[in-house]
Enzyme design. Structure first.
Site, PDB file in Angstrom:
ATOM      1  N   ILE A   1      30.447 -35.477  43.998  1.00 29.09           N
ATOM      2  CA  ILE A   1      30.105 -34.063  44.252  1.00 29.09           C
ATOM      3  C   ILE A   1      28.763 -33.967  44.973  1.00 29.09           C
ATOM      4  O   ILE A   1      28.606 -33.190  45.929  1.00 29.09           O
ATOM      5  CB  ILE A   1      30.138 -33.248  42.941  1.00 29.09           C
TER       6      ILE A   1
ATOM      7  N   ARG B   1      26.295 -29.855  33.977  1.00 30.63           N
ATOM      8  CA  ARG B   1      26.478 -29.463  32.586  1.00 30.63           C
ATOM      9  C   ARG B   1      25.203 -28.743  32.129  1.00 30.63           C
ATOM     10  O   ARG B   1      24.092 -29.163  32.474  1.00 30.63           O
ATOM     11  CB  ARG B   1      26.721 -30.673  31.680  1.00 30.63           C
TER      12      ARG B   1
ATOM     13  N   MET C   1      24.078 -38.834  43.431  1.00 28.88           N
ATOM     14  CA  MET C   1      24.749 -38.951  44.734  1.00 28.88           C
ATOM     15  C   MET C   1      26.141 -39.550  44.538  1.00 28.88           C
ATOM     16  O   MET C   1      26.551 -40.459  45.221  1.00 28.88           O
ATOM     17  CB  MET C   1      23.866 -39.792  45.679  1.00 28.88           C
TER      18      MET C   1
ATOM     19  N   HIS D   1      30.975 -21.003  34.511  1.00 29.54           N
ATOM     20  CA  HIS D   1      31.547 -22.348  34.653  1.00 29.54           C
ATOM     21  C   HIS D   1      32.843 -22.298  35.485  1.00 29.54           C
ATOM     22  O   HIS D   1      33.921 -22.678  34.996  1.00 29.54           O
ATOM     23  CB  HIS D   1      31.793 -22.980  33.275  1.00 29.54           C
TER      24      HIS D   1
ATOM     25  N   ALA E   1      32.960 -23.487  38.932  1.00 28.32           N
ATOM     26  CA  ALA E   1      32.804 -24.208  40.210  1.00 28.32           C
ATOM     27  C   ALA E   1      34.117 -24.840  40.697  1.00 28.32           C
ATOM     28  O   ALA E   1      34.349 -24.922  41.887  1.00 28.32           O
ATOM     29  CB  ALA E   1      31.705 -25.258  40.098  1.00 28.32           C
TER      30      ALA E   1
ATOM     31  N   GLU F   1      27.435 -22.664  26.017  1.00 29.56           N
ATOM     32  CA  GLU F   1      28.448 -21.899  26.751  1.00 29.56           C
ATOM     33  C   GLU F   1      29.405 -21.289  25.750  1.00 29.56           C
ATOM     34  O   GLU F   1      29.849 -21.997  24.854  1.00 29.56           O
ATOM     35  CB  GLU F   1      29.227 -22.805  27.703  1.00 29.56           C
TER      36      GLU F   1
HETATM   37  C1  DGY Z   1      34.764 -30.587  35.096  1.00 31.61           C
HETATM   38  O1  DGY Z   1      35.888 -30.861  35.527  1.00 31.61           O
HETATM   39  O2  DGY Z   1      34.097 -31.388  34.427  1.00 31.61           O
HETATM   40  C2  DGY Z   1      34.203 -29.254  35.440  1.00 31.61           C
HETATM   41  O3  DGY Z   1      33.054 -28.952  34.779  1.00 31.61           O
HETATM   42  C3  DGY Z   1      35.238 -28.162  35.273  1.00 31.61           C
HETATM   43  O4  DGY Z   1      36.135 -28.335  36.295  1.00 31.61           O
END
Ligand code: DGY
Length: 326
Positions: free
Chosen positions: A157, A237, A154, A285, A287, A266
């Site tokens: 994000i 991750r 929490m 990857h 987002a 990855e």
């Molecule tokens: C991060 O910033 O850790 C993301 O996985 C990629 O933006």
């Protein structure tokens, strides 16, 4: 004389311009990350590195870089960097927190919707020429409104995803090592233990950093606790989920589906069995990949780099103790 730095990929212009204005910068032009030998070679001369999550910045690399003062990672996550080794050598590390929160939370929610309503599968169905009529049982999915969302983590994000979920009338459970009573009240969250979250959630979304404690946090035992209709979302991750256990859980119907922005490894190898499953949505990857957010990330990484080169505390340090901070 401008300080010498190495930038491990072409980053959005705004950040690059800031770096070029202050530094004598060499920028790796390849689409793929610089090979290890290149990175080790370049490290020998530089005072600063602007790295990405695809670059392994470990003790060996730091040993090869006697002048290195600052490592600025263009990511909020920094599990690609051995921060302890950096701190031991007095190298300051910076990251890019905050600015990608909403973009990443948007995307986690996009994966919730894509998996629950089977959107990628439905697109393939149309493109394959299989759409012959409206069907009462065609591509049935799961409702999002009124469902229970379990958030593991929490932080910024996780709470961004919770905010979005309230708009969908979801019941929201969360588990974290730190309890957030402020958010419980504001967003109507229910704090539960990890096992209860796994048992009760229709959607489980992961928002924890990768550490030795969270490695394979979700494996065979955890899938056993989930509902057969559960949908797992991972935008954190890849190694937080055991991929073999995930494949078995999806294949056997132990859970209904998953949406992955991140994988282990990855990129995911093309012969990975997860790619054979319709109930597994995988994207590369992305987002945080909005134009605005990646521009801000590049600028923040440049700011961190420049401050570190000047011998100042970067605005977003990972190991402030290098400069006597906490
Ligand atoms: C991060 O910033 O850790 C993301 O996985 C990629 O933006």
């Amino acid at each position: 004389m401008k300080p010498k730095v190495y930038v491990t990929r072409l980053i959005p212009e705004k950040g690059l311009e800031m770096v070029l204005a202050f530094c004598d910068a060499e920028v790796w032009q390849g689409k793929l990350p610089p090979p290890r030998e290149v990175l080790l070679g370049k490290a020998q001369e530089v005072e600063g590195l602007l790295s990405l999550l695809t670059d392994r910045i470990d003790g060996q690399l730091m040993d090869a870089a006697p002048r290195l003062k600052v490592i600025s990672n263009m990511a909020v996550g920094y599990d690609n960097i051995d921060v302890e080794e950096a701190t031991r050598r007095g190298i300051i590390v910076g990251n890019t927190p905050g600015i990608l929160t909403d973009t990443t939370a948007d995307f986690a929610f996009a994966l919730v919707m894509a998996t629950a309503r089977r959107i990628p599968e439905a697109c393939r169905y149309v493109r394959d020429g299989r759409w012959k009529t409206w069907g009462p049982k065609l591509l049935l999915g799961w409702d999002i409104h009124g469902a229970t969302l379990g958030l593991v983590g929490m932080g910024r994000i996780g709470s961004g995803v919770a905010r979005r979920a309230t708009g969908f009338g979801m019941r929201i459970l969360y588990y974290d090592v730190v309890r957030r009573e402020d958010l419980e009240e504001e967003l109507g969250l229910e704090f539960v233990d990890f096992e209860t979250l796994l048992e009760r959630s229709d959607f489980i979304s992961l928002h924890v950093p990768l550490t030795s404690e969270t490695h394979h946090l979700i494996g065979t035992e955890q899938f056993r606790l989930m509902k057969p209709t559960a949908i797992l979302i991972n935008t954190s991750r890849g190694p937080i989920v055991d991929p073999q256990a995930l494949y078995e859980a999806l294949k056997s119907g132990q859970i209904a589906a998953c949406g992955l922005d991140v994988t282990e490894p990855e990129p995911i190898p093309m012969d990975d069995p997860l790619l054979t499953l319709d109930n597994c949505v995988i994207v590369p990857h992305i987002a945080s990949a909005s134009i605005a957010t990646r521009t801000k990330m590049a600028a923040m990484a440049a700011e961190n780099l420049i401050a570190g080169l000047k011998g100042e505390m970067p605005p977003h340090p990972v190991n402030p103790e290098v400069f006597g901070g906490i």
